[in-house]
Design a protein around this motif. Structure first.
Motif, PDB file in Angstrom:
ATOM      1  N   VAL A 248      14.901  -6.670   5.639  1.00 21.66           N
ATOM      2  CA  VAL A 248      15.349  -7.795   4.810  1.00 21.66           C
ATOM      3  C   VAL A 248      14.523  -7.848   3.525  1.00 21.66           C
ATOM      4  O   VAL A 248      15.051  -8.009   2.437  1.00 21.66           O
ATOM      5  N   THR A 249      13.202  -7.677   3.706  1.00 26.32           N
ATOM      6  CA  THR A 249      12.342  -7.625   2.518  1.00 26.32           C
ATOM      7  C   THR A 249      11.556  -6.321   2.512  1.00 26.32           C
ATOM      8  O   THR A 249      10.984  -5.928   3.538  1.00 26.32           O
ATOM      9  N   CYS A 250      11.564  -5.654   1.382  1.00 19.92           N
ATOM     10  CA  CYS A 250      10.724  -4.464   1.200  1.00 19.92           C
ATOM     11  C   CYS A 250       9.713  -4.770   0.098  1.00 19.92           C
ATOM     12  O   CYS A 250      10.087  -5.144  -1.018  1.00 19.92           O
ATOM     13  N   ASN A 251       8.435  -4.629   0.460  1.00 18.44           N
ATOM     14  CA  ASN A 251       7.352  -4.863  -0.507  1.00 18.44           C
ATOM     15  C   ASN A 251       7.009  -3.576  -1.245  1.00 18.44           C
ATOM     16  O   ASN A 251       7.092  -2.484  -0.665  1.00 18.44           O
ATOM     17  N   TYR A 252       6.596  -3.748  -2.480  1.00 15.38           N
ATOM     18  CA  TYR A 252       6.185  -2.608  -3.311  1.00 15.38           C
ATOM     19  C   TYR A 252       4.736  -2.818  -3.738  1.00 15.38           C
ATOM     20  O   TYR A 252       4.474  -3.243  -4.871  1.00 15.38           O
ATOM     21  N   PRO A 253       3.797  -2.506  -2.831  1.00 13.85           N
ATOM     22  CA  PRO A 253       2.382  -2.760  -3.145  1.00 13.85           C
ATOM     23  C   PRO A 253       1.775  -1.675  -4.012  1.00 13.85           C
ATOM     24  O   PRO A 253       0.597  -1.317  -3.877  1.00 13.85           O
ATOM     25  N   THR A 254       2.580  -1.165  -4.884  1.00 14.33           N
ATOM     26  CA  THR A 254       2.223  -0.064  -5.794  1.00 14.33           C
ATOM     27  C   THR A 254       1.762  -0.636  -7.137  1.00 14.33           C
ATOM     28  O   THR A 254       2.065  -1.791  -7.448  1.00 14.33           O
TER      29      THR A 254
ATOM     30  N   GLU B 150       2.614  -0.216 -13.054  1.00  9.07           N
ATOM     31  CA  GLU B 150       3.192   0.839 -13.893  1.00  9.07           C
ATOM     32  C   GLU B 150       4.244   1.639 -13.120  1.00  9.07           C
ATOM     33  O   GLU B 150       5.147   2.217 -13.720  1.00  9.07           O
ATOM     34  N   ILE B 151       4.137   1.659 -11.803  1.00  7.77           N
ATOM     35  CA  ILE B 151       5.120   2.394 -10.989  1.00  7.77           C
ATOM     36  C   ILE B 151       6.300   1.482 -10.639  1.00  7.77           C
ATOM     37  O   ILE B 151       7.455   1.827 -10.856  1.00  7.77           O
ATOM     38  N   HIS B 152       6.004   0.311 -10.097  1.00 13.06           N
ATOM     39  CA  HIS B 152       7.057  -0.683  -9.836  1.00 13.06           C
ATOM     40  C   HIS B 152       6.575  -2.006 -10.415  1.00 13.06           C
ATOM     41  O   HIS B 152       5.619  -2.578  -9.900  1.00 13.06           O
ATOM     42  N   PRO B 153       7.234  -2.515 -11.431  1.00  8.04           N
ATOM     43  CA  PRO B 153       6.761  -3.761 -12.055  1.00  8.04           C
ATOM     44  C   PRO B 153       7.034  -5.010 -11.214  1.00  8.04           C
ATOM     45  O   PRO B 153       6.630  -6.095 -11.575  1.00  8.04           O
ATOM     46  N   PHE B 154       7.750  -4.846 -10.090  1.00  9.04           N
ATOM     47  CA  PHE B 154       8.094  -5.992  -9.237  1.00  9.04           C
ATOM     48  C   PHE B 154       7.285  -5.928  -7.944  1.00  9.04           C
ATOM     49  O   PHE B 154       6.667  -4.904  -7.641  1.00  9.04           O
ATOM     50  N   THR B 155       7.264  -7.028  -7.185  1.00 11.98           N
ATOM     51  CA  THR B 155       6.488  -7.048  -5.928  1.00 11.98           C
ATOM     52  C   THR B 155       7.332  -6.765  -4.701  1.00 11.98           C
ATOM     53  O   THR B 155       6.880  -6.115  -3.765  1.00 11.98           O
ATOM     54  N   ARG B 156       8.546  -7.292  -4.669  1.00 11.40           N
ATOM     55  CA  ARG B 156       9.360  -7.070  -3.463  1.00 11.40           C
ATOM     56  C   ARG B 156      10.839  -7.223  -3.761  1.00 11.40           C
ATOM     57  O   ARG B 156      11.230  -7.804  -4.774  1.00 11.40           O
TER      58      ARG B 156
END
Ligand code: UDP
Length: 388
Positions: A281-287, A290-296
Motif C-alpha cells: 500500500v505504501t512504498c518508502n523511498y529512504p534514498t 537527488e535520487i528520489h525527491p519524494f519520501t513515499r
C-alpha cells in the motif's frame, strides 16, 4: 444565537469536542477555515470509486478500547492492517526493518548470523529504536545498526524534516523502531481498521447534531479578536466569555510576535492510471533526495475493502517547509521538534494563558505529534477535565 462554546477547527480535536459539548446540551459554533470538515483526515471517493485521502494516507490503529467504542458510534469499520515496504539496495523490503528485511538483503549465512545476534541481544518480538540499536555493545549489531541508519533513516528523515536525526527529538524515529520479528505489519496495535465509508463520513455523523453549527471557509481571526492586554476574547465585536477551543497554530493566534514556529508540510502528486502500481500500500523511498525527491508513494485502492479496480490512484509524497503563502506546502501537517521550536512554543503557550476561557488542543495548537487515536482520547479527556 448565543453559543456556549466556540471551537476553531473541525479536525479530530475540534469535532470530538464539539460532539461532547453538543451532547451535554450546549450550543456549539465551529469555525473552520477549510471548505470541509475532518481536517487533514478528509477523504473522498473519486470517479473510479477509489477513496483518496486528500492530505495523504491516514491509517487507523489503537490500543484504546475507549477510542474504538467512541468512534464506532459514528462509523462501521472494515479490518485493515497497514504494511509498508522500503527501497533498500534496489529491493523493496519490509519497513519497519525486521528479520525478513535482513533475509531479503543479505546472503543466507550473513543473515542467519545477524538474526541470531539480534535475537540473542534483544529477544524475539522486541522493538528497538534505531538510536538505541546504534549504541549496542556488540560490534556486529552496531554494524547492522549503521546499515539500517544509513539505508532507512538518514535520508528519509533529511527529506521529511530537512533536519538530521541528531537535531530532532528521538521520539520522531522511535515511531518506526527496528523489529526483532517476522511480523511485517506497520503497527502492532490491538485494533487496526478503517471506517467503512471513509473518515469524512465519520466526521459528518459526529458533527450532525442539532446543537452544532459549522461555518466553513471562515478564518477565526476574521470574526474573533484576542486582546492580549485585557485577556478578553471577542466574537463578532462582542465579548465572548464562554469556552473557546482552539486547534490551529499557536503562533498565528499571537500574530507571530516572536517569530514563526516551524511546521512541516507535504504536497501530494496525485496520479491516476490503469492497473496496479506497486506491491505494498505504501512504498518508502529512504534514498537521497537527488535520487528520489519524494519520501513515499501510497496506492489507495490497495487499502480499500474492495481492492478490485481496473484503475488505480497513487499519491507521491513530497515534504515541504510549511509556508502559508507558498503554492506547495501551504498546509501545516507536523510540528518540527527541535529544541529551539519547543522553546518558542512554550513562549507562545505562556502568553496565551492570559485567556482564561481558552483551551489549546491538537497537533498544531499543542505542538505535538498526535496520532488519530491519541487526539481522540486527548479530546475526550480534555472535555472531562473542562467540565468537571
Ligand atoms: N522514518 C524513516 N524511514 C522510513 C520511515 C520512517 O526515516 O522508512 C522516520 C522519519 O524520520 C519519519 C519518522 O520515522 O518522519 C516517523 O515515521 P512515520 O511513518 O511514523 O511518519 P508519519 O506517517 O507520521 O509521517
Amino acid at each position: 444565537m448565543n453559543y456556549d462554546v466556540i471551537i476553531i477547527g473541525a479536525g479530530y480535536a475540534g469535532a470530538v469536542m464539539a460532539r461532547q459539548y453538543a451532547e451535554d446540551n450546549k450550543k456549539v459554533l465551529i469555525l473552520e477555515k477549510k471548505s470541509h470538515i475532518g481536517g487533514n483526515a478528509y477523504d473522498y471517493m473519486d470517479e473510479n470509486h477509489i477513496r483518496i485521502h486528500e492530505y495523504g494516507p491516514h491509517l487507523f490503529h489503537t490500543n484504546e478500547k475507549e477510542v474504538v467504542d467512541y468512534l464506532s458510534r459514528f462509523t462501521e469499520w472494515y479490518p485493515y492492517e497497514h504494511r509498508v515496504k522500503g527501497l533498500i539496495n534496489d529491493k523493496f523490503v519490509p519497513i519497519p526493518f525486521n528479520l525478513t528485511s535482513i533475509e531479503e538483503l543479505f546472503d543466507k549465512e550473513t543473515a542467519d548470523n545477524l538474526k541470531n545476534e539480534l535475537i540473542k541481544e534483544y529477544g524475539m518480538e522486541k522493538k528497538v529504536p534505531i538510536l538505541e540499536l546504534r549504541k549496542s555493545n556488540n560490534p556486529e549489531v552496531r554494524n547492522l545498526a549503521e546499515f539500517i541508519f544509513e539505508k532507512v533513516f538518514k535520508y528519509y528523515t533529511m527529506k521529511q524534516w530537512d533536519y538530521s536525526i541528531e537535531q530532532l527529538s528521538a521520539t520522531v524515529t522511535d515511531r518506526v523502531p527496528v523489529f526483532v520479528s517476522y511480523d511485517d505489519r506497520y503497527f502492532q496495535d490491538t485494533y487496526q481498521m478503517m471506517p467503512k465509508e471513509g473518515f469524512t463520513a465519520m466526521f459528518e455523523k459526529m458533527l450532525n447534531h442539532p446543537n452544532i453549527e459549522i461555518r466553513l471557509n471562515t478564518e477565526a481571526l476574521d470574526v474573533m479578536k484576542f486582546d492580549f492586554e485585557t485577556g478578553k476574547i471577542y466574537f463578532e465585536g462582542k465579548e465572548f466569555t464562554n469556552d473557546v477551543i482552539y486547534t490551529g497554530l499557536a503562533d498565528y493566534l499571537c500574530g507571530y510576535r516572536h517569530g514563526k514556529l516551524e511546521y512541516r508540510s507535504l504536497w501530494f502528486d496525485l496520479k491516476v492510471m490503469d492497473g496496479t502500481y506497486q506491491t505494498a500500500v505504501t512504498c518508502n523511498y529512504p534514498t537521497p533526495k537527488e535520487i528520489h525527491p519524494f519520501t513515499r508513494i501510497t496506492e489507495y485502492k490497495l487499502m480499500m475493502e474492495n481492492k478490485e479496480n481496473p484503475k488505480t490512484a497513487i499519491h507521491v509524497e513530497y515534504p515541504f517547509r510549511y509556508d502559508e503563502d507558498a503554492e506547495k506546502g501551504n498546509i501545516p501537517y507536523y510540528t518540527v521538534f527541535t529544541e529551539e521550536n519547543k522553546a518558542l512554543y512554550e513562549t507562545y503557550k505562556k502568553e496565551l494563558e492570559v485567556f482564561k476561557n481558552l483551551t489549546l488542543l491538537g497537533r498544531l495548537a499543542e505542538f505535538r505529534y498526535y496520532n488519530m487515536d491519541a487526539i481522540t482520547k486527548a479530546a475526550l479527556d480534555k472535555y472531562k477535565s473542562l467540565t468537571k
